[in-house]
Design an enzyme around this catalytic site. Structure first.
Site, short mmCIF file in Angstrom:
data_model
loop_
_atom_site.label_atom_id
_atom_site.label_comp_id
_atom_site.label_asym_id
_atom_site.label_seq_id
_atom_site.Cartn_x
_atom_site.Cartn_y
_atom_site.Cartn_z
N THR A 18 96.79 -49.46 15.64
CA THR A 18 97.70 -48.63 16.44
C THR A 18 98.25 -49.40 17.64
OG1 THR A 18 96.22 -46.80 15.88
CG2 THR A 18 97.92 -46.36 17.52
N ARG A 22 92.19 -55.37 17.47
CA ARG A 22 90.97 -55.10 18.23
C ARG A 22 89.77 -55.38 17.36
NH1 ARG A 22 92.55 -49.63 21.60
NH2 ARG A 22 94.50 -50.53 22.35
N SER A 113 91.78 -51.68 25.62
CA SER A 113 92.05 -50.39 26.24
C SER A 113 90.79 -49.61 26.60
CB SER A 113 92.96 -49.60 25.31
OG SER A 113 93.43 -48.47 25.96
N HIS A 114 90.61 -48.45 25.98
CA HIS A 114 89.50 -47.57 26.34
C HIS A 114 88.19 -47.97 25.65
CE1 HIS A 114 91.31 -46.28 22.64
NE2 HIS A 114 90.20 -45.66 22.33
N ASP A 278 92.33 -45.68 32.15
CA ASP A 278 91.47 -46.36 31.18
C ASP A 278 91.40 -47.86 31.42
OD1 ASP A 278 94.05 -46.97 30.39
OD2 ASP A 278 93.54 -47.07 28.27
N ASP A 280 92.94 -50.53 30.42
CA ASP A 280 94.14 -51.31 30.70
C ASP A 280 95.19 -50.54 31.49
OD1 ASP A 280 94.57 -49.66 28.49
OD2 ASP A 280 96.13 -50.96 27.68
N ASP A 282 96.87 -47.70 31.06
CA ASP A 282 98.03 -46.97 30.54
C ASP A 282 97.73 -45.49 30.28
OD1 ASP A 282 96.41 -47.49 28.37
OD2 ASP A 282 97.99 -48.38 27.12
N ARG A 283 96.45 -45.12 30.32
CA ARG A 283 96.13 -43.69 30.10
C ARG A 283 95.90 -42.97 31.43
NH1 ARG A 283 92.50 -42.82 24.76
NH2 ARG A 283 93.57 -44.35 23.48
N LYS A 377 102.93 -46.50 27.97
CA LYS A 377 102.46 -45.36 28.73
C LYS A 377 101.90 -45.88 30.05
CE LYS A 377 98.15 -44.97 26.01
NZ LYS A 377 98.31 -45.74 24.77
C1 VG1 Z 1 94.54 -44.18 19.99
C2 VG1 Z 1 95.31 -42.93 20.36
C3 VG1 Z 1 96.80 -43.23 20.40
C4 VG1 Z 1 97.06 -44.39 21.36
C5 VG1 Z 1 96.22 -45.58 20.97
C6 VG1 Z 1 96.34 -46.72 21.95
O1 VG1 Z 1 94.91 -44.59 18.69
O2 VG1 Z 1 95.04 -41.89 19.47
O3 VG1 Z 1 97.49 -42.07 20.77
O4 VG1 Z 1 98.42 -44.74 21.35
O5 VG1 Z 1 94.84 -45.21 20.92
O6 VG1 Z 1 96.01 -46.30 23.22
P1 VG1 Z 1 94.03 -44.26 17.38
O7 VG1 Z 1 94.72 -44.96 16.26
O8 VG1 Z 1 92.65 -44.75 17.68
O9 VG1 Z 1 94.04 -42.77 17.26
V1 VG1 Z 1 95.31 -47.40 24.29
O10 VG1 Z 1 95.33 -46.72 25.79
O11 VG1 Z 1 93.73 -47.41 23.55
O12 VG1 Z 1 96.10 -48.82 24.09
CO CO Z 2 94.96 -48.06 27.15
#
Ligand code: VG1
Ligand code: CO
Length: 544
Positions: A18, A22, A113-114, A278, A280, A282-283, A377
């Site tokens: 997504t 990772r 990210s998270h 989060d 990075d 963006d959340r 975001k």
């Molecule tokens: C998750 C979220 C998605 C978001 C992505 C990246 O993806 O559901 O909405 O855009 O993380 O966010 P997934 O495929 O695990 O549902 V970030 O802040 O982790 O870059």
């Molecule tokens: Co993020």
């Protein structure tokens, strides 16, 4: 500059999900693993000789060594200039802004990210294109294809660069500029929001606030903007020191992981406003004194009130949400008579709509909201948006939310995540769901009659590209929905996400607990997907 070509062998698992590639740190530390992926990116791009690449990450374990490796590879591959955040740090939205501001060719953002960080946890890398946004699928597919056949990568014989000293150095044909990670971003925020009003509201004590940086990237950003510029008291920002392992926690802004914030926001002494971001940056999680705002509601409320923010005073061109995000923002768009687009999960799908000027605001249920100011975001932007709204409306967060529900109705919403499910079981669940889709429309379950049951496919209205298999949707006659999809960001097994949504027009029923209000749909979801039966689990790992 001496350039070496190093022989390598391909890895077969470098397919971006997504949001970039990772994997566990240990996977990235395999010989040539990071190098292969970076070279696969460079091999798939054209025309960057002499151009600028932006580089930075969320500061997690392996950030610094990875940046040193990438600097040498970018030099060997012919980039002319590298702009790097001091200490190797850049939040994702700040990186997006720096790419745009400098007309860079693109950028590499190092983040998972998270996801948790540390030697035994996760690392990630993502390429952003010249508009500052995540590379669209045609790029990420090309990176993956290239990674399957790669047999060498290029690197330059350079000393490690001092990442901590701000300034410019010229190494033969390569210009390396280390920038303060916050300055440009803070300026951008001042150009969007009413900072004078915010300063007054904070100094007068009308707004008290608490921001949890979760030992991740937003610490320095929040300190500079909220404390130094806007004058919030120093205690307003907690867990502000970025740590390589995020203090051992998940830098995931929800009520489960931002525990200290949650406790304080749901106590009698709660400040007016509370938020977290989060890994990075963006959340965003938005809370007020004794209230949590679901991300889907937050997006809708922002859209409904955007005209109160200086940068959006002229109104919105349109809005967009990811498919599993609740339909709350659709109601606002319908009321304001502006277009509303539904995209697959992941920010890369918003880029074309933003570039084409079709939308101004967009968001996802996963604590992500943003606008056309960057192409990612943006956590702190959302925080400032809410602060600006509270200051302008002179209302508490709870009053803003309740007033919104009264006007538009409430889309009661929640998401259940089952993490680290065995791959075979997860695939079995998806197959089982798929097999039921043709027969479901027209069937009635209690008060729910199935209107449609399908797999979401998206055709980009700008470039015509099609993305299929973007989640299984079961929609009911009364507007309720159950959506199932497998995460594309996890690194262990599969994560099944179940998204549940039901519309409630009756204001006397707006204060229900979501889990209670959605109980029947939750039961139906299990009936359809059998996740508990097939995994033996009794409840989801995370409920948001
Ligand atoms: C998750 C979220 C998605 C978001 C992505 C990246 O993806 O559901 O909405 O855009 O993380 O966010 P997934 O495929 O695990 O549902 V970030 O802040 O982790 O870059
Ligand atoms: Co993020």
């Amino acid at each position: 500059m001496q350039i070496e070509t190093i022989t390598t062998h391909p890895y077969n698992d470098q397919n971006p999900g997504t949001s970039g590639l990772r994997k566990k740190v240990k996977v990235f530390q395999q010989p040539g693993y990071l190098e292969n992926f970076v070279q696969s990116i460079f091999d798939s791009l054209h025309g960057f000789t002499g151009k600028t690449l932006v580089l930075g990450g969320d500061g997690r374990y392996f950030n610094r060594p990875a940046i040193q490796i990438i600097i040498k590879m970018a030099a060997a591959n012919g980039f002319g200039k590298l702009i790097i955040g001091q200490g190797g740090l850049l939040s994702t939205p700040a990186a997006s802004h720096i790419i745009r501001k400098n007309n860079a060719f693109g950028g590499l953002i190092l983040s998972a990210s998270h996801n948790p960080g540390g030697p035994d946890e996760d690392f990630g890398i993502k390429y952003n294109v010249g508009n500052g946004g995540p590379a669209p699928e045609k790029y990420t597919n090309a990176f993956y294809q290239r990674s399957l056949t790669i047999d060498s990568y290029k690197t330059a014989q350079l000393e490690d660069i001092d990442l901590d000293r701000i300034g410019t150095q010229q190494i033969e044909g390569l210009n390396i500029t280390i920038v303060d990670p916050v300055t440009d971003y803070a300026e951008l925020m001042q150009s969007i929001f009413d900072f004078n009003l915010l300063k007054q509201s904070i100094s007068s004590g009308y707004i008290t606030l608490l921001f949890d940086a979760m030992h991740a990237i937003t610490g320095p950003y929040a300190k500079r903007i909220l404390i130094d510029i806007l004058g919030a008291i120093p205690d307003s920002v907690i867990n502000a020191e970025p740590l390589e392992d995020f203090g051992g926690h998940h830098p995931d802004p929800n009520l489960a992981h931002a525990q200290e914030l949650a406790e304080r926001m749901f106590s009698p002494a709660a400040p007016v406003f509370g938020a977290a971001s989060d890994g990075d940056g963006d959340r965003n999680m938005i809370t007020g004194s004794n209230i949590f705002v679901t991300p889907s509601d937050s997006l809708a409320i922002m859209a409904a009130n955007a005209h109160l923010i200086p940068a959006y005073a002229q109104g919105l061109r349109g809005v967009a949400r990811s498919m599993p995000t609740s339909q709350a923002v659709d109601r606002v768009a319908a009321c304001y008579n502006i277009p509303c687009y539904e995209t697959p999960t992941g920010w890369k799908f918003f880029g074309n709509l933003l570039d084409a000027g079709k939308i101004t605001l967009c968001g996802e249920e996963s604590f992500g909201t943003g606008s056309d100011h960057v192409r990612e975001k943006d956590g702190l932007w959302a925080v400032l948006f809410w602060l600006n709204l509270i200051a302008r409306k002179r209302q508490s967060v709870a009053d803003i939310v309740h007033e919104h529900w009264q006007k538009f109705g409430r889309d009661i919403y929640c998401r259940h995540d089952y993490e680290a499910v065995e791959m075979d079981i997860a695939n079995g669940i998806v197959e089982h769901l798929r097999s039921q889709l043709p027969a479901l429309p027209g069937q009635t379950f209690g008060e729910y009659t199935v209107k449609y049951a399908d797999e979401f496919s998206y055709e980009d209205s700008v470039d015509g590209s099609v993305s299929s298999n973007q989640g299984i949707r079961i929609g009911f006659e009364n507007g309720s929905r159950i959506i199932f999809r497998l995460s594309g960001t996890g690194t262990v097994g599969a994560t099944l996400r179940i998204y549940l949504e039901r519309f409630e027009a009756d204001a006397s029923k707006h204060d229900q607990d979501a889990q209670v209000a959605l109980a029947e749909l939750i039961g139906l979801a299990e009936q359809f997907c059998e996740v508990k039966k097939r995994t033996g689990r009794t409840e989801p790992d995370v409920v948001t």
